[in-house]
Design an enzyme around this catalytic site. Structure first.
Site, PDB file in Angstrom:
ATOM      1  N   ASP A   1      -2.289   6.959   2.819  1.00  0.00           N
ATOM      2  CA  ASP A   1      -1.737   7.949   1.881  1.00  0.00           C
ATOM      3  C   ASP A   1      -0.530   7.415   1.115  1.00  0.00           C
ATOM      4  O   ASP A   1       0.039   8.105   0.272  1.00  0.00           O
ATOM      5  CB  ASP A   1      -1.362   9.243   2.626  1.00  0.00           C
ATOM      6  CG  ASP A   1      -0.308   9.006   3.701  1.00  0.00           C
ATOM      7  OD1 ASP A   1       0.143   7.842   3.875  1.00  0.00           O
ATOM      8  OD2 ASP A   1       0.068   9.979   4.381  1.00  0.00           O
ATOM      9  N   GLY A   2      -0.116   6.198   1.436  1.00  0.00           N
ATOM     10  CA  GLY A   2       1.015   5.598   0.724  1.00  0.00           C
ATOM     11  C   GLY A   2       2.368   6.144   1.153  1.00  0.00           C
ATOM     12  O   GLY A   2       3.397   5.805   0.573  1.00  0.00           O
TER      13      GLY A   2
ATOM     14  N   ARG B   1       5.496 -13.430   1.081  1.00  0.00           N
ATOM     15  CA  ARG B   1       5.044 -13.593   2.464  1.00  0.00           C
ATOM     16  C   ARG B   1       4.107 -14.786   2.571  1.00  0.00           C
ATOM     17  O   ARG B   1       3.572 -15.243   1.552  1.00  0.00           O
ATOM     18  CB  ARG B   1       4.256 -12.329   2.880  1.00  0.00           C
ATOM     19  CG  ARG B   1       5.021 -11.040   2.642  1.00  0.00           C
ATOM     20  CD  ARG B   1       4.066  -9.873   2.302  1.00  0.00           C
ATOM     21  NE  ARG B   1       4.821  -8.718   1.823  1.00  0.00           N
ATOM     22  CZ  ARG B   1       5.232  -7.710   2.588  1.00  0.00           C
ATOM     23  NH1 ARG B   1       4.913  -7.707   3.859  1.00  0.00           N
ATOM     24  NH2 ARG B   1       5.938  -6.729   2.085  1.00  0.00           N
TER      25      ARG B   1
ATOM     26  N   GLY C   1       0.817  -1.213   0.000  1.00  0.00           N
ATOM     27  CA  GLY C   1       0.000   0.000   0.000  1.00  0.00           C
ATOM     28  C   GLY C   1       0.845   1.255   0.000  1.00  0.00           C
ATOM     29  O   GLY C   1       0.355   2.359  -0.218  1.00  0.00           O
TER      30      GLY C   1
ATOM     31  N   ASP D   1       0.998 -11.435   6.909  1.00  0.00           N
ATOM     32  CA  ASP D   1       1.601 -10.635   5.827  1.00  0.00           C
ATOM     33  C   ASP D   1       2.975 -10.127   6.230  1.00  0.00           C
ATOM     34  O   ASP D   1       3.721  -9.616   5.387  1.00  0.00           O
ATOM     35  CB  ASP D   1       0.694  -9.453   5.454  1.00  0.00           C
ATOM     36  CG  ASP D   1       0.309  -8.616   6.660  1.00  0.00           C
ATOM     37  OD1 ASP D   1      -0.258  -9.185   7.607  1.00  0.00           O
ATOM     38  OD2 ASP D   1       0.598  -7.407   6.663  1.00  0.00           O
ATOM     39  N   ASN D   2       3.319 -10.251   7.508  1.00  0.00           N
ATOM     40  CA  ASN D   2       4.638  -9.818   7.959  1.00  0.00           C
ATOM     41  C   ASN D   2       5.554 -11.002   8.255  1.00  0.00           C
ATOM     42  O   ASN D   2       6.514 -10.883   9.012  1.00  0.00           O
ATOM     43  CB  ASN D   2       4.518  -8.936   9.201  1.00  0.00           C
ATOM     44  CG  ASN D   2       3.874  -7.595   8.869  1.00  0.00           C
ATOM     45  OD1 ASN D   2       3.910  -7.147   7.723  1.00  0.00           O
ATOM     46  ND2 ASN D   2       3.267  -6.958   9.852  1.00  0.00           N
TER      47      ASN D   2
ATOM     48  N   LYS E   1      10.037   2.044   0.189  1.00  0.00           N
ATOM     49  CA  LYS E   1       8.925   2.024   1.139  1.00  0.00           C
ATOM     50  C   LYS E   1       8.581   3.457   1.510  1.00  0.00           C
ATOM     51  O   LYS E   1       9.445   4.198   1.973  1.00  0.00           O
ATOM     52  CB  LYS E   1       9.341   1.221   2.377  1.00  0.00           C
ATOM     53  CG  LYS E   1       8.257   1.061   3.426  1.00  0.00           C
ATOM     54  CD  LYS E   1       8.706   0.064   4.489  1.00  0.00           C
ATOM     55  CE  LYS E   1       7.687  -0.050   5.615  1.00  0.00           C
ATOM     56  NZ  LYS E   1       8.112  -0.992   6.646  1.00  0.00           N
TER      57      LYS E   1
HETATM   58  P1  AMP Z   1       2.249  -2.966   8.012  1.00  0.00           P
HETATM   59  O1  AMP Z   1       1.529  -2.740   9.293  1.00  0.00           O
HETATM   60  O2  AMP Z   1       3.334  -1.966   7.721  1.00  0.00           O
HETATM   61  O3  AMP Z   1       2.702  -4.362   7.830  1.00  0.00           O
HETATM   62  O4  AMP Z   1       1.150  -2.681   6.866  1.00  0.00           O
HETATM   63  C1  AMP Z   1      -0.049  -3.414   6.731  1.00  0.00           C
HETATM   64  C2  AMP Z   1      -0.713  -3.018   5.450  1.00  0.00           C
HETATM   65  O5  AMP Z   1      -1.092  -1.636   5.469  1.00  0.00           O
HETATM   66  C3  AMP Z   1       0.126  -3.193   4.192  1.00  0.00           C
HETATM   67  O6  AMP Z   1      -0.709  -3.578   3.139  1.00  0.00           O
HETATM   68  C4  AMP Z   1       0.684  -1.815   3.976  1.00  0.00           C
HETATM   69  O7  AMP Z   1       1.065  -1.588   2.651  1.00  0.00           O
HETATM   70  C5  AMP Z   1      -0.501  -0.952   4.382  1.00  0.00           C
HETATM   71  N1  AMP Z   1      -0.105   0.400   4.794  1.00  0.00           N
HETATM   72  C6  AMP Z   1       0.589   0.752   5.903  1.00  0.00           C
HETATM   73  N2  AMP Z   1       0.755   2.088   5.954  1.00  0.00           N
HETATM   74  C7  AMP Z   1       0.173   2.598   4.858  1.00  0.00           C
HETATM   75  C8  AMP Z   1       0.003   3.923   4.327  1.00  0.00           C
HETATM   76  N3  AMP Z   1       0.476   4.998   4.959  1.00  0.00           N
HETATM   77  N4  AMP Z   1      -0.657   4.043   3.165  1.00  0.00           N
HETATM   78  C9  AMP Z   1      -1.146   2.981   2.525  1.00  0.00           C
HETATM   79  N5  AMP Z   1      -1.030   1.735   2.960  1.00  0.00           N
HETATM   80  C10 AMP Z   1      -0.388   1.529   4.114  1.00  0.00           C
HETATM   81 MG    MG Z   2       3.589  -5.370   6.516  1.00  0.00          MG
END
Ligand code: AMP
Ligand code: MG
Length: 492
Positions: A124-125, A182, A91, A257-258, A112
């Site tokens: 917001d990506g 993953r 994301g 997913d992690n 990232k």
């Molecule tokens: P994470 O907690 O970093 O493992 O992220 C879990 C999911 O949320 C993944 O699909 C990430 O790509 C998405 N994600 C985390 N932060 C953001 C963000 N700021 N914008 C879009 N997607 C996000």
């Molecule tokens: Mg993740």
């Protein structure tokens, strides 16, 4: 292999040969004013990456995603987050491609924090400077400790402010990984793809990570390599989690997913190292139930691997009942493997040559002493290593002294010299870990004053965590609050 020639990295794009469902073509968002904050010279050198090129103005544009080295993609995946299945995907990341290092290994090069993708949901990506530097520090710390992990090549700021609870400086981390496949990638394939898609992913994974994988006979007719894939992933995770436990690392968000298939630690969000030893330790503010507490990590890994096995079922056997039986018998191995790795590791931490009943009883009693006396995990083993028993948190207690006497006795009947015992212990008990208060101090200077001196010093120390010849000064000291009450937040 359609590599594009350039001064930076010649990348391959093998993941794009998978069926289209596995990714979306995605270019990073343009950012206004990228600046290099930190670059990992040592990593660049070991992988044969041209550091001078990356440190140039043009190189910084590459690290910021403004200049592309070829087609880039966002990867699709799903996952169980705190037990609930969700469609996810990159994301806020894009994969620039794969770089073949001189050792022949392919490394994913991922940005990232590079903007929205089809998988961003409401996000917001973007990423903020603090969390990206935090991932940089901890992942490099893990590498120093000898624990399989993704690596951090660089962090740049983007020149943008991003909205979180307050406005924060935007940043992008360049992450290198053996792959970003993953458990959740397999779950995605099983849930949303065809059997052909699942098989394509499994074959790609075997080709990339498990070349040695062997076909396994399941009955007279069949040779099945996917059973070995499951077996290898279970074994790598058992080893990885045992290494986490042995240094007191708490991942904090062990969602499926992690969890990588390669066996590398990934996604340093709310992770932290335990100071005071307690099996219920949790740092993450979102983990209210303690699902991912220190003592739960092995069980959670087993839970995740069960989801992996479920996703693989159609490949394990054409008959579903048979497939389930195969999966169960492989999954049963996790606990045994984990226990073996952990017991070997903890015995080495105490200088024991062998895992015996008596030695494991001493381990158990030590952990109980540490817990009841709120002993610092890392420092307890460090003090035992250097023979400073009088500084142990439990030295004043009768049962503490008694334990120490008995431990000494068991060491003395081993066929090893004192020096050899100390050597083994030094190799298994780090002097330094990325301690929470030190990480926070480094991040606070870096984000608030753009002063990276503490951060660089910390990184330097974390390069040789098992080197007992250095004076680590304050890096071995425990914060006054003993780390209790320390809270970490998801790295968004
Ligand atoms: P994470 O907690 O970093 O493992 O992220 C879990 C999911 O949320 C993944 O699909 C990430 O790509 C998405 N994600 C985390 N932060 C953001 C963000 N700021 N914008 C879009 N997607 C996000
Ligand atoms: Mg993740």
């Amino acid at each position: 292999m359609n590599k594009q020639k350039n001064d930076f990295l010649e990348l391959e794009h093998t993941y794009m040969q998978l069926p289209n469902v596995f990714f979306s073509k995605q270019v990073p968002s343009l950012v206004p004013n990228p600046k290099l904050v930190i670059f990992n010279d040592a990593l660049a050198e070991t992988l044969g990456i041209n550091e001078a090129a990356f440190k140039s103005d043009e190189g910084v544009q590459v690290l910021a995603g403004n200049t592309l080295l070829g087609p880039s993609i966002a990867q699709a995946y799903a996952g169980h987050q705190f037990g609930y299945f969700t469609m996810l995907g990159d994301g806020r990341a894009v994969l620039l491609g794969e770089y073949q290092a001189p050792d022949g290994i392919l490394y994913d090069v991922q940005l990232k924090g590079s903007g929205r993708t089809p998988y961003s949901r409401r996000g917001d990506g973007k990423a903020a400077l603090g969390p990206m530097l935090r991932e940089y520090i901890i992942s490099e710390g893990m590498y120093g400790l000898g624990i399989p992990t993704t690596r951090s090549l660089a962090v740049v700021t983007t020149g943008e402010q991003i909205r979180r609870e307050t406005m924060l400086e935007g940043a992008i981390l360049t992450r290198l990984a053996k792959s970003h496949i993953r458990v959740g990638t397999f779950q995605y394939a099983a849930r949303y793809g065809t059997l052909g898609d699942l098989k394509a992913l499994a074959d790609y994974t075997v080709g990339r990570h498990f070349r040695e994988t062997q076909a396994i006979k399941t009955n007279e007719k069949e040779d099945n390599p996917y059973i070995d894939l499951l077996r290898q992933v279970i074994s790598r995770q058992a080893k990885l989690i045992s290494k986490w436990q042995l240094v007191g690392f708490i991942h904090g968000v062990m969602n499926t997913d992690n969890m990588t298939i390669s066996g590398e630690t990934i996604d340093y969000g709310p992770c932290a190292f335990m100071d005071t030893y307690h099996s219920k330790t949790v740092f993450s503010s979102i983990d209210e139930a303690g699902r991912y507490a220190y003592g739960n990590q092995p069980a959670m890994a087993a839970w995740n691997l069960t989801r992996f096995a479920e996703a693989l079922l159609p490949l394990l056997h054409e008959n579903e009942e048979q497939a389930v039986l195969i999966a169960q018998s492989e999954l049963e191995q996790f606990e045994k493997l984990y226990k073996t790795y952990w017991q070997q590791g903890i015995c080495a931490k105490l200088g024991f040559q062998e895992v015996t009943k008596e030695n494991m009883l001493l381990v158990k009693r030590l952990l109980e002493l540490m817990e009841s006396h709120e002993a610092d995990y890392t420092n307890t083993f460090r003090l035992l290593t250097i023979g400073e028993e009088k500084l142990l948190d439990f030295w004043q207690a009768e049962e503490g002294k008694a334990w120490w006497e008995e431990w000494q006795k068991s060491l003395s009947v081993q066929n090893r010299t004192k020096e050899d015992i100390k050597k083994i212990m030094m190799a298994h008990n780090p002097v330094v870990i990325p301690r929470n208060h030190q990480v926070e101090a480094a991040l606070s200077d870096a984000t608030q004053a753009h002063d990276l001196s503490k951060l660089h010093k910390l990184l330097e120390v974390l390069k040789n965590p098992y080197d007992y010849s250095k004076d680590y000064g304050t890096y071995i000291s425990v914060p006054k609050s003993n780390g209790c009450g320390y809270r970490t937040f998801c790295g968004t």
